[in-house]
Design an enzyme around this catalytic site. Structure first.
Site, PDB file in Angstrom:
ATOM      1  N   ARG A 277       0.785  -1.398  -0.086  1.00 58.59           N
ATOM      2  CA  ARG A 277       0.359  -0.190  -0.036  1.00 58.59           C
ATOM      3  C   ARG A 277       0.987   1.078  -0.060  1.00 58.59           C
ATOM      4  O   ARG A 277       0.772   2.218   0.730  1.00 58.59           O
ATOM      5  CB  ARG A 277      -0.586   0.104   1.577  1.00 58.59           C
ATOM      6  CG  ARG A 277      -1.988  -1.026   1.450  1.00 58.59           C
ATOM      7  CD  ARG A 277      -3.072  -0.969   0.196  1.00 58.59           C
ATOM      8  NE  ARG A 277      -4.314  -1.927   0.438  1.00 58.59           N
ATOM      9  CZ  ARG A 277      -3.797  -3.130   0.253  1.00 58.59           C
ATOM     10  NH1 ARG A 277      -3.130  -3.925  -0.438  1.00 58.59           N
ATOM     11  NH2 ARG A 277      -4.961  -3.783   0.612  1.00 58.59           N
TER      12      ARG A 277
ATOM     13  N   SER B  76     -10.785  -0.622   3.581  1.00 59.71           N
ATOM     14  CA  SER B  76      -9.589  -0.678   4.841  1.00 59.71           C
ATOM     15  C   SER B  76      -9.124   0.145   5.399  1.00 59.71           C
ATOM     16  O   SER B  76      -8.342   1.367   4.557  1.00 59.71           O
ATOM     17  CB  SER B  76      -8.091  -2.106   4.944  1.00 59.71           C
ATOM     18  OG  SER B  76      -8.816  -2.603   4.247  1.00 59.71           O
TER      19      SER B  76
ATOM     20  N   GLU C  55      -4.313   3.953   6.574  1.00 59.00           N
ATOM     21  CA  GLU C  55      -4.403   3.387   5.236  1.00 59.00           C
ATOM     22  C   GLU C  55      -4.916   4.444   4.287  1.00 59.00           C
ATOM     23  O   GLU C  55      -4.140   5.043   3.445  1.00 59.00           O
ATOM     24  CB  GLU C  55      -5.024   1.573   5.167  1.00 59.00           C
ATOM     25  CG  GLU C  55      -4.585   1.789   3.096  1.00 59.00           C
ATOM     26  CD  GLU C  55      -5.321   0.798   3.231  1.00 59.00           C
ATOM     27  OE1 GLU C  55      -6.047   1.183   1.859  1.00 59.00           O
ATOM     28  OE2 GLU C  55      -4.994  -0.222   3.051  1.00 59.00           O
TER      29      GLU C  55
HETATM   30  N1  EPU Z   1     -10.537 -11.004  10.550  1.00 57.48           N
HETATM   31  C1  EPU Z   1     -11.387 -10.539  11.320  1.00 57.48           C
HETATM   32  N2  EPU Z   1     -11.799 -10.223  12.083  1.00 57.48           N
HETATM   33  C2  EPU Z   1     -12.290  -8.691  11.009  1.00 57.48           C
HETATM   34  C3  EPU Z   1     -12.251  -8.790   9.846  1.00 57.48           C
HETATM   35  C4  EPU Z   1     -10.846  -9.683   9.464  1.00 57.48           C
HETATM   36  O1  EPU Z   1     -10.962 -11.797  12.749  1.00 57.48           O
HETATM   37  O2  EPU Z   1     -12.944  -8.447  11.733  1.00 57.48           O
HETATM   38  C5  EPU Z   1      -9.393 -11.974  10.625  1.00 57.48           C
HETATM   39  C6  EPU Z   1     -10.205 -12.696   9.070  1.00 57.48           C
HETATM   40  O3  EPU Z   1     -11.140 -13.897   9.455  1.00 57.48           O
HETATM   41  C7  EPU Z   1      -8.806 -13.083   8.361  1.00 57.48           C
HETATM   42  C8  EPU Z   1      -7.992 -12.033   8.760  1.00 57.48           C
HETATM   43  O4  EPU Z   1      -8.415 -10.649   9.822  1.00 57.48           O
HETATM   44  O5  EPU Z   1      -7.735 -14.735   9.142  1.00 57.48           O
HETATM   45  C9  EPU Z   1      -7.735 -11.190   7.155  1.00 57.48           C
HETATM   46  O6  EPU Z   1      -8.665 -10.564   6.857  1.00 57.48           O
HETATM   47  P1  EPU Z   1      -9.026 -10.864   5.454  1.00 57.48           P
HETATM   48  O7  EPU Z   1      -9.006 -11.633   4.718  1.00 57.48           O
HETATM   49  O8  EPU Z   1     -10.399 -10.028   4.973  1.00 57.48           O
HETATM   50  O9  EPU Z   1      -8.249 -10.097   5.139  1.00 57.48           O
HETATM   51  P2  EPU Z   1      -7.135  -8.143   5.492  1.00 57.48           P
HETATM   52  O10 EPU Z   1      -6.271  -8.291   5.916  1.00 57.48           O
HETATM   53  O11 EPU Z   1      -8.386  -7.765   6.629  1.00 57.48           O
HETATM   54  C10 EPU Z   1      -6.303  -7.161   3.595  1.00 57.48           C
HETATM   55  C11 EPU Z   1      -6.572  -5.885   3.002  1.00 57.48           C
HETATM   56  C12 EPU Z   1      -7.934  -5.908   1.809  1.00 57.48           C
HETATM   57  C13 EPU Z   1      -8.399  -6.874   0.499  1.00 57.48           C
HETATM   58  C14 EPU Z   1      -7.873  -8.451   1.335  1.00 57.48           C
HETATM   59  C15 EPU Z   1      -8.137  -9.598   0.914  1.00 57.48           C
HETATM   60  C16 EPU Z   1      -5.441  -4.735   3.731  1.00 57.48           C
HETATM   61  C17 EPU Z   1      -5.395  -3.191   4.834  1.00 57.48           C
HETATM   62  N3  EPU Z   1      -6.733  -4.799   3.334  1.00 57.48           N
HETATM   63  O12 EPU Z   1      -7.414  -7.092   4.614  1.00 57.48           O
HETATM   64  O13 EPU Z   1      -7.972  -4.722   1.524  1.00 57.48           O
HETATM   65  O14 EPU Z   1      -9.351  -6.906   0.452  1.00 57.48           O
HETATM   66  O15 EPU Z   1      -6.768  -8.223   2.192  1.00 57.48           O
HETATM   67  O16 EPU Z   1      -6.923  -9.229  -0.052  1.00 57.48           O
HETATM   68  O17 EPU Z   1      -4.200  -4.620   3.120  1.00 57.48           O
HETATM   69  C18 EPU Z   1      -8.392  -2.367   0.668  1.00 57.48           C
HETATM   70  O18 EPU Z   1      -6.878  -1.985   0.943  1.00 57.48           O
HETATM   71  O19 EPU Z   1      -9.205  -1.408   0.922  1.00 57.48           O
HETATM   72  C19 EPU Z   1      -9.206  -3.673   1.576  1.00 57.48           C
HETATM   73  C20 EPU Z   1     -10.291  -3.833   1.338  1.00 57.48           C
END
Ligand code: EPU
Length: 335
Positions: free
Chosen positions: A161, A235, A331
């Site tokens: 990012r 995010s 972010e």
């Molecule tokens: N999780 C929780 N509770 C929550 C949210 C997430 O326990 O409320 C856990 C999930 O169960 C999972 C882990 O956290 O084990 C990761 O969650 P998720 O797959 O939703 O991905 P993320 O790391 O929260 C990132 C990006 C997203 C992108 C997704 C999929 C960042 C800051 N965010 O989210 O990007 O869509 O991976 O690749 O890197 C964005 O940048 O705006 C964005 C939406």
């Protein structure tokens, strides 16, 4: 044409009602040059899709909305295709244009809100793919000189990012076009757990780029709020990277802490998990709060102010620091 006192609600996905002192769109580089020459005394804010910013007050100076449009196939053979797209195009519409023509490489980036010009700025990424993976070059207008310069991948200094345009060149360039190296013979990335589960639910064994895009759209629609319905900026925070020792100490205390290995010495922790586990998920404070399905997303249910949401983000930062000793980074750009 420059307008005064323009409401920016339609131009930011948080749906925050703030005013721009002066506002104009531009649809060509010549028009942009003319606007900047005639308004060189004014502070400047350039909008793409307005999907990665939190407007905390009325904006003084000139707000410009990038309306440069057009998509051009530069080169194409039986394996690859090079496509140049103008910065004002809507990112998801561009992804759909590519899927419809059988151009692969960005199907995992379906449904990311925002404009093409803003995409390299923060190296958008999702489900195992980042724009840097398909990036060839971009053109950007240098505000100080009025010249359009070309940046290759190395010059953009992409990170998680991150790019040079958020760091040392912040506020100095306006991205006018982006050229991507896409495929006509595809290498799909379905390694992300949620994609492979969705594909098997769909009964697909030999996925096409359209199948992967459909799976991503389904996952995003079930987890993330649609900015057209509930104001948000995706995010709000970045996933923090910590040392392996720090991670192991946290894991001893919180055995199910969600994480992604980075290298031998570092681990990326899911900020969504940290915020959720700290009890913030679904928390609603009047007309704004933390989304009920993804704790990393702050939402405006209608009528909240940027200050409200900023204060909520401050409270979350403080709580995460106290609970885990981790300083989260935002972010979104706070303006
Ligand atoms: N999780 C929780 N509770 C929550 C949210 C997430 O326990 O409320 C856990 C999930 O169960 C999972 C882990 O956290 O084990 C990761 O969650 P998720 O797959 O939703 O991905 P993320 O790391 O929260 C990132 C990006 C997203 C992108 C997704 C999929 C960042 C800051 N965010 O989210 O990007 O869509 O991976 O690749 O890197 C964005 O940048 O705006 C964005 C939406």
């Amino acid at each position: 044409m420059i307008q005064e006192n323009v409401d920016l609600t339609p131009y930011n996905t948080f749906g925050l009602s703030v005013k721009a002192e002066y506002f104009s769109t531009f649809s060509s580089v010549d028009e942009l040059r003319k606007l900047l020459r005639e308004n060189s005394d004014k502070k400047l804010l350039v909008l793409g899709g307005g999907s990665n910013m939190l407007l905390t007050s009325d904006v003084t100076g000139l707000v410009l909305k990038n309306n440069l449009t057009g998509i051009e196939v530069i080169e194409k053979d039986e394996k690859t295709v090079k496509v140049k797209v103008q910065g004002g195009e809507v990112w998801h519409d561009f992804v759909m244009y590519c899927i419809d023509r059988g151009f692969g490489g960005i199907e995992n980036l379906s449904l990311i809100p925002g404009s093409v010009g803003a995409a390299p700025m923060q190296n958008i990424g999702a489900y195992g793919v980042e724009i840097k993976d398909v990036f060839e070059e971009l053109e950007a207008y240098e505000i100080a000189s009025g010249e359009v310069k070309t940046f290759d991948k190395a010059a953009c200094a992409f990170g998680y990012r991150e790019s040079v345009f958020k760091r040392s060149l912040k506020g100095k360039y306006i991205i006018t076009s982006v050229t991507l190296n896409l495929t006509t013979e595809h290498k799909l990335n379905t390694s992300y757990g949620a994609i492979s589960s969705r594909l098997s639910e769909m009964g697909v064994t030999d996925p096409t780029i359209k199948d992967v895009s459909d799976a991503v759209i389904y996952i995003r629609q079930t987890k993330l709020p649609d900015p057209a319905e509930i104001g948000n900026s995706g995010s709000f925070f970045k996933n923090p990277v910590v040392s392996r020792e720090k991670f192991e100490a946290l894991q001893a205390k919180f055995p199910d802490i969600a994480n992604y290995p980075v290298d031998d010495a570092h681990v990326k922790i899911a900020a969504g998990w940290l915020i959720d586990n700290a009890g913030w998920k679904g928390k609603t404070l009047g007309n704004y709060g933390v989304h009920k399905n993804q704790a990393l997303v702050l939402v405006n249910y209608g009528g909240a102010s940027g200050q409200d949401i900023f204060q909520l983000s401050e409270d979350i930062l403080k709580s995460i620091k106290e609970m885990y000793g981790i300083e989260l980074e935002r972010e979104v750009n706070v303006i």
